[in-house]
Structure formats: structure tokens, C-alpha cells
Design an enzyme around this catalytic site. Structure first.
Site, PDB file in Angstrom:
ATOM      1  N   ASN A  45      53.588   5.744  19.440  1.00  0.00           N
ATOM      2  CA  ASN A  45      52.233   5.184  18.711  1.00  0.00           C
ATOM      3  C   ASN A  45      52.243   3.773  18.419  1.00  0.00           C
ATOM      4  O   ASN A  45      53.327   3.498  17.922  1.00  0.00           O
ATOM      5  CB  ASN A  45      51.782   6.332  17.740  1.00  0.00           C
ATOM      6  N   VAL A  46      51.184   3.089  18.508  1.00  0.00           N
ATOM      7  CA  VAL A  46      50.927   1.855  18.001  1.00  0.00           C
ATOM      8  C   VAL A  46      49.646   1.745  17.236  1.00  0.00           C
ATOM      9  O   VAL A  46      48.473   1.782  17.647  1.00  0.00           O
ATOM     10  CB  VAL A  46      50.912   0.973  19.252  1.00  0.00           C
ATOM     11  N   GLU A  47      50.147   1.643  15.731  1.00  0.00           N
ATOM     12  CA  GLU A  47      48.767   1.590  14.825  1.00  0.00           C
ATOM     13  C   GLU A  47      48.276   0.339  14.598  1.00  0.00           C
ATOM     14  O   GLU A  47      48.786  -0.829  15.440  1.00  0.00           O
ATOM     15  CB  GLU A  47      49.370   2.039  13.689  1.00  0.00           C
ATOM     16  N   CYS A  56      47.757   6.778  19.844  1.00  0.00           N
ATOM     17  CA  CYS A  56      48.699   7.770  19.808  1.00  0.00           C
ATOM     18  C   CYS A  56      49.720   7.544  21.074  1.00  0.00           C
ATOM     19  O   CYS A  56      49.577   6.817  21.990  1.00  0.00           O
ATOM     20  CB  CYS A  56      48.123   9.043  20.150  1.00  0.00           C
ATOM     21  N   GLU A  58      50.705   9.489  23.328  1.00  0.00           N
ATOM     22  CA  GLU A  58      50.330  10.015  24.661  1.00  0.00           C
ATOM     23  C   GLU A  58      49.501   8.948  25.241  1.00  0.00           C
ATOM     24  O   GLU A  58      49.335   8.957  26.588  1.00  0.00           O
ATOM     25  CB  GLU A  58      49.516  11.262  24.327  1.00  0.00           C
ATOM     26  N   CYS A  89      47.646  15.969  19.608  1.00  0.00           N
ATOM     27  CA  CYS A  89      46.562  16.035  19.068  1.00  0.00           C
ATOM     28  C   CYS A  89      45.451  16.436  19.960  1.00  0.00           C
ATOM     29  O   CYS A  89      45.544  16.280  21.152  1.00  0.00           O
ATOM     30  CB  CYS A  89      45.846  14.700  18.236  1.00  0.00           C
ATOM     31  N   CYS A  92      44.581  13.841  22.375  1.00  0.00           N
ATOM     32  CA  CYS A  92      45.679  13.535  23.357  1.00  0.00           C
ATOM     33  C   CYS A  92      45.782  14.716  24.239  1.00  0.00           C
ATOM     34  O   CYS A  92      46.193  14.544  25.555  1.00  0.00           O
ATOM     35  CB  CYS A  92      46.980  13.336  22.648  1.00  0.00           C
TER      36      CYS A  92
HETATM   37  N1  THU Z   1      50.045  10.456  16.650  1.00  0.00           N
HETATM   38  C1  THU Z   1      50.297  10.421  17.972  1.00  0.00           C
HETATM   39  O1  THU Z   1      50.965   9.502  18.377  1.00  0.00           O
HETATM   40  N2  THU Z   1      50.288  11.628  19.034  1.00  0.00           N
HETATM   41  C2  THU Z   1      49.559  12.601  18.483  1.00  0.00           C
HETATM   42  O2  THU Z   1      49.252  13.464  19.471  1.00  0.00           O
HETATM   43  C3  THU Z   1      49.183  13.019  16.965  1.00  0.00           C
HETATM   44  C4  THU Z   1      49.223  11.806  16.321  1.00  0.00           C
HETATM   45  C5  THU Z   1      50.098   9.431  15.789  1.00  0.00           C
HETATM   46  C6  THU Z   1      48.883   8.637  15.436  1.00  0.00           C
HETATM   47  C7  THU Z   1      49.261   7.884  13.969  1.00  0.00           C
HETATM   48  O3  THU Z   1      49.980   6.738  14.619  1.00  0.00           O
HETATM   49  C8  THU Z   1      50.260   9.038  13.640  1.00  0.00           C
HETATM   50  O4  THU Z   1      50.667   9.803  14.442  1.00  0.00           O
HETATM   51  C9  THU Z   1      49.636   9.822  12.341  1.00  0.00           C
HETATM   52  O5  THU Z   1      48.687  10.278  12.864  1.00  0.00           O
END
Ligand code: THU
Length: 129
Positions: A45-47, A56, A58, A89, A92
Site C-alpha cells: 500500500n502507498v498512502e 491499496c 492489490e 477490501c 480490491c
Molecule cells: N489496504 C490495502 O492495502 N489493501 C486492502 O485490501 C485493504 C486496505 C490498505 C489501505 C490503507 O493504506 C490501509 O490498508 C488502511 O486501510
């Protein structure tokens, strides 16, 4: 059903989570998948400071899939950096369905399940004219 080394795939997901950029949620996510040609692709994940723009794990993995030769996902494992199993999620699941279809296997708390169980009656490429 083809056999996959799920323990190795989970370990690669945990390794990928080390590259996560998650200063806002603090949740480092890694995902690893087997492609139908046998290679492994990973994502993290890259916020973003503009929270809604975060990607996310994925999604970045889908980019890696395309950048490294394309193909179809056949087995997927998603883990936190601490090794906890995480379910993809809803968004994803749709991304995984696009690149893996109904038969792609997913590591879930209920065991290894096909995408058809993880995203039942999915909307997909076949629904487009
Ligand atoms: N996140 C994912 O990378 N994949 C998912 O399927 C669920 C959530 C990440 C998004 C965010 O950076 C962190 O988890 C918290 O929600």
C-alpha cells in the site's frame, strides 16, 4: 487443482509489506500472487497526505503484473507487515477479479477460496457489450 506454496506466498506478502508507505494508517500491507506463467508479483500500500488517494497493495500489484509481462493471477495472499492475514477490501476484490477471474484462489480466514466465493456474482469484463 494446482498446488501452490502458500507459506512461501504469505512470506513474500509479508516481505512486500516492508516497502509499504503507510504513515497515516500505520497499517503496512503486502500482497503476493502467483501468475499463470509461474512468476510471482507483489504489491504494497502507498498512502497519500490527501487520504482518499491512497493506493491499496492489490492496486500496486496490478501495476506490477502489467509492468512485468501481464498474465492472469492464479493465487493471492495478503498480509500485514506483522504477518496477520488481511482480506482484500471490496474494491480490491474487483481489481483481483479483473486480473484473475472467478477461479483465482485467495488465502482467507476460512481457508483457500476461489474468487467466485470471495466476490460472488461479480461484475466483470464479460458484462460489457
Ligand atoms: N489496504 C490495502 O492495502 N489493501 C486492502 O485490501 C485493504 C486496505 C490498505 C489501505 C490503507 O493504506 C490501509 O490498508 C488502511 O486501510
Amino acid at each position: 487443482m494446482a498446488e501452490y506454496d502458500w507459506e512461501a506466498l504469505r512470506a513474500q506478502a509479508i516481505e512486500a509489506a516492508k516497502s509499504a508507505y503507510a504513515p497515516y494508517s500505520g497499517l503496512h500491507v503486502g500482497v503476493a500472487a502467483v501468475v499463470d506463467d509461474g512468476r510471482i508479483v507483489v504489491g504494497c500500500n502507498v498512502e497519500n497526505a490527501s487520504y482518499g488517494l491512497g493506493m491499496c497493495a492489490e492496486c500496486t500489484m496490478a501495476g506490477q503484473l502489467r509492468l512485468t509481462g501481464g498474465g492472469k493471477l492464479v493465487a493471492v495472499a495478503c498480509r500485514s507487515g506483522e504477518g496477520a492475514l488481511l482480506m482484500p477490501c471490496g474494491r480490491c476484490r474487483q481489481v483481483l477479479f479483473e486480473h484473475g477471474g472467478a477461479d483465482c484462489l485467495v488465502d482467507t480466514p476460512s481457508g483457500i477460496l476461489p474468487m467466485s466465493a470471495v466476490l460472488p456474482d461479480a461484475f466483470g469484463p464479460d458484462d460489457l457489450p
